[in-house]
Write an enzyme that holds these catalytic residues in place. Structure first.
Site, PDB file in Angstrom:
ATOM      1  N   CYS A  96     -10.971  10.581  -3.442  1.00  0.00           N
ATOM      2  CA  CYS A  96     -10.266   9.294  -3.294  1.00  0.00           C
ATOM      3  C   CYS A  96     -10.444   8.701  -1.907  1.00  0.00           C
ATOM      4  O   CYS A  96     -10.044   7.566  -1.660  1.00  0.00           O
ATOM      5  CB  CYS A  96      -8.783   9.467  -3.603  1.00  0.00           C
ATOM      6  N   HIS A 237      -3.516   5.075   0.447  1.00  0.00           N
ATOM      7  CA  HIS A 237      -3.963   5.459  -0.889  1.00  0.00           C
ATOM      8  C   HIS A 237      -2.725   5.619  -1.778  1.00  0.00           C
ATOM      9  O   HIS A 237      -1.732   6.221  -1.374  1.00  0.00           O
ATOM     10  CB  HIS A 237      -4.738   6.775  -0.800  1.00  0.00           C
ATOM     11  N   ASN A 267      -2.790   5.927  -9.892  1.00  0.00           N
ATOM     12  CA  ASN A 267      -3.811   6.326  -8.927  1.00  0.00           C
ATOM     13  C   ASN A 267      -5.184   5.949  -9.483  1.00  0.00           C
ATOM     14  O   ASN A 267      -5.641   6.539 -10.462  1.00  0.00           O
ATOM     15  CB  ASN A 267      -3.708   7.843  -8.691  1.00  0.00           C
TER      16      ASN A 267
END
Ligand code: COA
Length: 312
Positions: A96, A237, A267
């Protein structure tokens, strides 16, 4: 796909998902939309926003963990969807944190004079590797893409001031897709054992994240010669509301200085930051001259930050 949709598919509840993660819904791309199509659409939007044609782009970086195929790269696929003109293109895979790595690498290539304008794209179709029989991971992830055009200018006071990148492969097994690579090529057995899906040790990743995010913020700011009180907008994030809250508490950041859209998207891996950044811009939350800090963590394990003085 809402939490209530998931309630009908597995033993979970809206209440559990909202309390433990902050997520209420996520978006799932159709079978006709592989990662390259999501990235291609984001790239077109970014070019239109910048008032540029593809002719102006010297290099394409695609951050992804769910490329259309192991090879050729998704960047090459996006390039051919955008233009018939050959353009150097490469995938960046850093969990990520891929967006942070992509921005850091692209800005360094611009500063070195190698390229002038780089299209940085983040695209992930996590639904393609999410096991909807595993409630511990299925509720977390969604699909999305975002893109930005980075341009080099002489004597610019705006742009990427500093980046911090880090990786520790010893934690690789905490978050991985075990099969489908050279380590465990696809067999009937790997399919039967559901090894082509994302596997995660959520508790250990959580513990890693609450340490990695503050380190990345502090180290990025230190390299830029700035302090936490100078952050105008933190774009973290979006993995879990509780991880974002922990970072806000640690640095005494008011929610008005932190982007937060996890409730609506879940996410989306590499795409959480560009999507949040785009929304912040739409809402007038980023102004020229603002200090914007992007921070992420993810599979690898990887973590990092970009500290940006926002331009036009
Ligand atoms: N619905 C209902 N119950 C669930 C559930 C779900 N979707 N998923 C897990 N549970 C249950 C567990 O089985 C466990 O039950 P038990 O106590 O009877 O054993 C209980 O809920 C608590 O599970 P636990 O894993 O301790 O929950 P948690 O509060 O740690 O939250 C995560 C789990 C995954 C949300 C959290 O650990 C997390 O966000 N980790 C980081 C993940 C991440 O950021 N990944 C991406 C990195 S880029």
């Amino acid at each position: 796909m809402t939490n209530h949709d998931l309630e009908r598919m597995m033993d979970t509840s809206d209440e559990w998902i909202v309390t433990r993660t902050g997520i209420r819904e996520r978006h799932i791309a159709s079978p006709e939309e592989p990662t390259s199509v999501l990235g291609w659409r984001a790239a077109q939007a970014a070019l239109a926003d910048a008032g540029l044609e593809m002719d102006a782009i010297d290099f394409i970086v695609v951050a992804t963990n769910t490329g259309d195929t192991v090879f050729p790269s998704t960047a090459c696929r996006v390039q051919s969807q955008l233009t018939q003109r050959p353009v150097p293109s490469v995938d960046v895979q850093a969990g990520c944190t891929g967006w942070i790595y992509g921005i850091a690498m692209a800005s360094a290539m611009i500063e070195s004079g190698t390229f002038r304008r780089i299209l940085v794209i983040a695209a992930d179709k996590l639904s393609s590797i999410t096991d909807y029989q595993d409630r511990t991971t299925a509720v977390l992830f969604g699909d999305a893409a975002g893109a930005i055009v980075l341009e080099g200018r002489q004597q610019a006071e705006h742009g990427v001031l500093a980046s911090f990148l880090q990786a520790d492969g010893s934690g690789g097994d905490l978050l991985s897709m075990p099969a489908g690579g050279s380590l465990l090529p696809a067999t009937h057995q790997t399919v039967d054992e559901r090894l082509h899906y994302l596997k995660m040790n959520g508790n250990d990743v959580f513990r890693f994240a609450v340490k990695a995010m503050p380190e990345a913020i502090e180290e990025g700011l230190r390299r830029a010669g700035l302090g936490v009180d100078q952050i105008d907008l933190l774009v973290p994030h979006q993995a879990n509301q509780r991880i974002i809250d922990a970072a806000m508490r640690r640095f005494h950041l008011d929610p008005s200085r932190v982007t937060n859209n996890i409730a609506r998207y879940g996410n989306t891996s590499v795409a959480t930051i560009p999507v949040a950044l785009w929304e912040a811009r739409q809402e007038g939350r980023v102004k020229p001259g603002d200090v914007v800090v992007l921070v992420a963590f993810g599979a690898g394990l990887t973590w990092g930050s970009n500290v940006i003085r926002w331009g036009a």
